[in-house]
Design an enzyme around this catalytic site. Sequence first.
Site, PDB file in Angstrom:
ATOM      1  N   ILE A  76      -5.099   4.468   1.448  1.00 53.69           N
ATOM      2  CA  ILE A  76      -4.432   5.688   0.950  1.00 53.69           C
ATOM      3  C   ILE A  76      -4.847   5.979  -0.490  1.00 53.69           C
ATOM      4  O   ILE A  76      -4.343   6.901  -1.105  1.00 53.69           O
ATOM      5  CB  ILE A  76      -2.897   5.537   1.078  1.00 53.69           C
ATOM      6  N   HIS A 133      -4.237   6.897   7.632  1.00 51.82           N
ATOM      7  CA  HIS A 133      -2.894   6.422   7.260  1.00 51.82           C
ATOM      8  C   HIS A 133      -2.309   7.211   6.105  1.00 51.82           C
ATOM      9  O   HIS A 133      -1.360   6.765   5.460  1.00 51.82           O
ATOM     10  CB  HIS A 133      -2.949   4.933   6.897  1.00 51.82           C
ATOM     11  N   GLY A 173     -14.088  -4.263   5.317  1.00 45.23           N
ATOM     12  CA  GLY A 173     -12.922  -4.613   4.499  1.00 45.23           C
ATOM     13  C   GLY A 173     -11.590  -4.472   5.188  1.00 45.23           C
ATOM     14  O   GLY A 173     -10.598  -4.089   4.569  1.00 45.23           O
ATOM     15  N   SER A 215      -8.854  -6.474   8.085  1.00 45.29           N
ATOM     16  CA  SER A 215      -8.568  -7.752   8.762  1.00 45.29           C
ATOM     17  C   SER A 215      -8.449  -7.581  10.264  1.00 45.29           C
ATOM     18  O   SER A 215      -8.344  -8.550  11.010  1.00 45.29           O
ATOM     19  CB  SER A 215      -7.253  -8.333   8.226  1.00 45.29           C
ATOM     20  N   ASN A 227     -17.392  -7.760   5.917  1.00 44.40           N
ATOM     21  CA  ASN A 227     -16.092  -8.204   5.437  1.00 44.40           C
ATOM     22  C   ASN A 227     -16.255  -9.451   4.578  1.00 44.40           C
ATOM     23  O   ASN A 227     -17.310 -10.098   4.599  1.00 44.40           O
ATOM     24  CB  ASN A 227     -15.165  -8.478   6.641  1.00 44.40           C
TER      25      ASN A 227
HETATM   26  C1  BV8 Z   1       1.097   3.559  15.811  1.00 43.24           C
HETATM   27  C2  BV8 Z   1       0.706   2.537   5.244  1.00 43.24           C
HETATM   28  C3  BV8 Z   1       1.851   4.608  17.745  1.00 43.24           C
HETATM   29  C4  BV8 Z   1       0.209   3.028   3.986  1.00 43.24           C
HETATM   30  C5  BV8 Z   1      -0.137   1.244   7.042  1.00 43.24           C
HETATM   31  C6  BV8 Z   1      -1.100  -1.497  19.668  1.00 43.24           C
HETATM   32  C7  BV8 Z   1      -1.433  -0.159  19.745  1.00 43.24           C
HETATM   33  C8  BV8 Z   1      -0.824   0.774  18.903  1.00 43.24           C
HETATM   34  C9  BV8 Z   1       0.126   0.354  17.965  1.00 43.24           C
HETATM   35  C10 BV8 Z   1       0.458  -0.973  17.882  1.00 43.24           C
HETATM   36  C11 BV8 Z   1      -0.153  -1.902  18.731  1.00 43.24           C
HETATM   37  N1  BV8 Z   1       0.357  -3.121  18.428  1.00 43.24           N
HETATM   38  C12 BV8 Z   1       1.233  -2.990  17.414  1.00 43.24           C
HETATM   39  C13 BV8 Z   1       1.332  -1.701  17.070  1.00 43.24           C
HETATM   40  C14 BV8 Z   1       2.216  -1.172  16.027  1.00 43.24           C
HETATM   41  C15 BV8 Z   1       1.593  -1.173  14.638  1.00 43.24           C
HETATM   42  C16 BV8 Z   1       0.734  -2.362  14.364  1.00 43.24           C
HETATM   43  O1  BV8 Z   1      -0.480  -2.311  14.494  1.00 43.24           O
HETATM   44  N2  BV8 Z   1       1.360  -3.440  13.923  1.00 43.24           N
HETATM   45  C17 BV8 Z   1       0.611  -4.629  13.571  1.00 43.24           C
HETATM   46  C18 BV8 Z   1       1.177  -5.221  12.286  1.00 43.24           C
HETATM   47  C19 BV8 Z   1       0.662  -5.591  14.743  1.00 43.24           C
HETATM   48  N3  BV8 Z   1       0.814   0.047  14.444  1.00 43.24           N
HETATM   49  C20 BV8 Z   1       1.466   1.149  14.041  1.00 43.24           C
HETATM   50  O2  BV8 Z   1       2.663   1.211  13.874  1.00 43.24           O
HETATM   51  C21 BV8 Z   1       0.606   2.397  13.798  1.00 43.24           C
HETATM   52  N4  BV8 Z   1       1.211   3.479  14.508  1.00 43.24           N
HETATM   53  O3  BV8 Z   1       0.429   2.827  16.457  1.00 43.24           O
HETATM   54  O4  BV8 Z   1       1.827   4.573  16.319  1.00 43.24           O
HETATM   55  C22 BV8 Z   1       2.622   5.758  18.120  1.00 43.24           C
HETATM   56  C23 BV8 Z   1       2.418   6.248  19.377  1.00 43.24           C
HETATM   57  C24 BV8 Z   1       3.128   7.332  19.748  1.00 43.24           C
HETATM   58  C25 BV8 Z   1       4.030   7.912  18.867  1.00 43.24           C
HETATM   59  C26 BV8 Z   1       4.223   7.402  17.606  1.00 43.24           C
HETATM   60  C27 BV8 Z   1       3.515   6.315  17.216  1.00 43.24           C
HETATM   61  C28 BV8 Z   1       0.606   2.814  12.335  1.00 43.24           C
HETATM   62  C29 BV8 Z   1      -0.141   1.825  11.500  1.00 43.24           C
HETATM   63  C30 BV8 Z   1      -0.243   2.338  10.051  1.00 43.24           C
HETATM   64  C31 BV8 Z   1       0.796   1.661   9.231  1.00 43.24           C
HETATM   65  N5  BV8 Z   1       0.587   1.966   7.831  1.00 43.24           N
HETATM   66  N6  BV8 Z   1      -0.195   1.536   5.775  1.00 43.24           N
HETATM   67  C32 BV8 Z   1       0.222   1.938   2.972  1.00 43.24           C
HETATM   68  O5  BV8 Z   1       1.310   1.487   2.595  1.00 43.24           O
HETATM   69  O6  BV8 Z   1      -0.877   1.583   2.560  1.00 43.24           O
HETATM   70  S1  BV8 Z   1      -1.031  -0.061   7.631  1.00 43.24           S
HETATM   71  C33 BV8 Z   1      -1.706  -0.987   6.391  1.00 43.24           C
HETATM   72  O7  BV8 Z   1      -2.503  -1.984   7.043  1.00 43.24           O
HETATM   73  C34 BV8 Z   1      -2.664  -0.234   5.513  1.00 43.24           C
HETATM   74  O8  BV8 Z   1      -2.917   1.070   5.919  1.00 43.24           O
HETATM   75  C35 BV8 Z   1      -3.934  -1.051   5.668  1.00 43.24           C
HETATM   76  O9  BV8 Z   1      -5.047  -0.318   5.456  1.00 43.24           O
HETATM   77  C36 BV8 Z   1      -3.783  -1.455   7.063  1.00 43.24           C
HETATM   78  C37 BV8 Z   1      -4.726  -2.465   7.585  1.00 43.24           C
HETATM   79  O10 BV8 Z   1      -4.809  -3.506   6.644  1.00 43.24           O
HETATM   80  P1  BV8 Z   1      -6.272  -3.815   6.061  1.00 43.24           P
HETATM   81  O11 BV8 Z   1      -6.807  -2.580   5.446  1.00 43.24           O
HETATM   82  O12 BV8 Z   1      -7.089  -4.460   7.124  1.00 43.24           O
HETATM   83  O13 BV8 Z   1      -5.912  -4.815   4.891  1.00 43.24           O
HETATM   84  P2  BV8 Z   1      -5.695  -6.385   5.025  1.00 43.24           P
HETATM   85  O14 BV8 Z   1      -5.119  -6.862   3.733  1.00 43.24           O
HETATM   86  O15 BV8 Z   1      -4.994  -6.694   6.293  1.00 43.24           O
HETATM   87  O16 BV8 Z   1      -7.189  -6.964   5.170  1.00 43.24           O
HETATM   88  C38 BV8 Z   1      -8.093  -6.812   4.093  1.00 43.24           C
HETATM   89  C39 BV8 Z   1      -9.423  -7.390   4.552  1.00 43.24           C
HETATM   90  O17 BV8 Z   1     -10.365  -7.222   3.498  1.00 43.24           O
HETATM   91  C40 BV8 Z   1      -9.353  -8.883   4.847  1.00 43.24           C
HETATM   92  O18 BV8 Z   1     -10.033  -9.160   6.061  1.00 43.24           O
HETATM   93  C41 BV8 Z   1     -10.101  -9.526   3.668  1.00 43.24           C
HETATM   94  O19 BV8 Z   1     -10.815 -10.681   4.061  1.00 43.24           O
HETATM   95  C42 BV8 Z   1     -11.055  -8.424   3.280  1.00 43.24           C
HETATM   96  N7  BV8 Z   1     -11.456  -8.459   1.868  1.00 43.24           N
HETATM   97  C43 BV8 Z   1     -10.731  -8.862   0.789  1.00 43.24           C
HETATM   98  N8  BV8 Z   1     -11.468  -8.718  -0.328  1.00 43.24           N
HETATM   99  C44 BV8 Z   1     -12.666  -8.213   0.043  1.00 43.24           C
HETATM  100  C45 BV8 Z   1     -12.661  -8.038   1.444  1.00 43.24           C
HETATM  101  N9  BV8 Z   1     -13.720  -7.567   2.121  1.00 43.24           N
HETATM  102  C46 BV8 Z   1     -14.816  -7.245   1.386  1.00 43.24           C
HETATM  103  N10 BV8 Z   1     -14.905  -7.383   0.051  1.00 43.24           N
HETATM  104  C47 BV8 Z   1     -13.859  -7.862  -0.650  1.00 43.24           C
HETATM  105  N11 BV8 Z   1     -13.962  -8.006  -1.991  1.00 43.24           N
END
Ligand code: BV8
Length: 239
Positions: free
Chosen positions: A97, A113, A180, A182, A205
């Site tokens: 975002i 998102h 980038g 997970s 990543n």
């Molecule tokens: C929805 C808000 C459906 C803004 C975020 C199956 C299918 C559909 C849905 C689901 C499903 N199973 C579960 C769900 C529900 C849920 C979900 O996925 N839950 C998870 C936790 C299991 N999904 C939802 O609710 C989504 N909505 O599906 O709606 C629907 C259908 C009908 C009607 C209505 C609804 C909505 C998901 C969005 C939620 N909002 N953010 C904010 O606050 O920022 S999600 C949040 O996680 C952020 O947006 C973020 O971008 C996102 C993913 O995280 P990552 O970007 O991957 O960040 P993370 O820290 O995890 O990883 C970072 C990576 O970078 C690591 O791997 C690390 O090693 C690497 N890294 C670190 N440093 C570096 C690097 N890489 C390179 N260089 C570096 N230097």
Amino acid sequence: MNDRTSESIVILTGAGISKESGLSTFRDADGLWARVRIEDVATPEAFARDPEAVLGFYNARRAKLAGGGIAPNAAHEALARLEADWPGPVLVVTQNIDDLHERAGSRNLIHMHGELLKIRCLACHEIIAWRDDITTATACPHCAETGGLRPHVVWFGEMPLQMEAIAAALDACGLFISIGTSGNVYPAAGFVQQVRGRAHTLELNLEPSEGATLFAESDYGPATGIVPRAVERILSEGW
Ligand code: BV8
């Protein structure tokens, strides 16, 4: 090398691409979810229960992003160069975002998102560019109502934005790159399954993601090193 220059490229990015610009990721040891619970700040239920706590969580992140000192890094700039220099269409679909992709020059960009520097009014539904704090007392600059302003951000349980456009781009692409992220959050984490077998897939990543085994090719390390290298190789050799 086949002539792929007419093929399209879709790039999914997550918080890891912005880490070296000084923004927190979510699931790293020092990430946001290590400090606050998703259920307390990133769901519609949390906003209904304690709007000031949720608005405060996003106010702090917005102030950091808008306050200066946070700039795009070499990975964001490499993706903008790929869009400019690749003959076919290049689309960045970001889970982030922040505004670092657009500030680096990416134009063909979807914030699935939402965007931290925009707010939405629940009374008039207007989406408004906004760089300051909001509280429940802030009046909507469009309809003057108070108490109905929220971040223009997709919370858990809410439908991500522009999913039809994203699905169409995934169905048409010849190359899918994930950078980038997970691979924990759906539906974004499922995009690779939608394209694999038809498009070439590349994960860039810091370390293997949850979906690492689904990718045909991968490279691991900090984004500012591996993303420019991958872009140079795609522009000179394709895939
Ligand atoms: C929805 C808000 C459906 C803004 C975020 C199956 C299918 C559909 C849905 C689901 C499903 N199973 C579960 C769900 C529900 C849920 C979900 O996925 N839950 C998870 C936790 C299991 N999904 C939802 O609710 C989504 N909505 O599906 O709606 C629907 C259908 C009908 C009607 C209505 C609804 C909505 C998901 C969005 C939620 N909002 N953010 C904010 O606050 O920022 S999600 C949040 O996680 C952020 O947006 C973020 O971008 C996102 C993913 O995280 P990552 O970007 O991957 O960040 P993370 O820290 O995890 O990883 C970072 C990576 O970078 C690591 O791997 C690390 O090693 C690497 N890294 C670190 N440093 C570096 C690097 N890489 C390179 N260089 C570096 N230097």
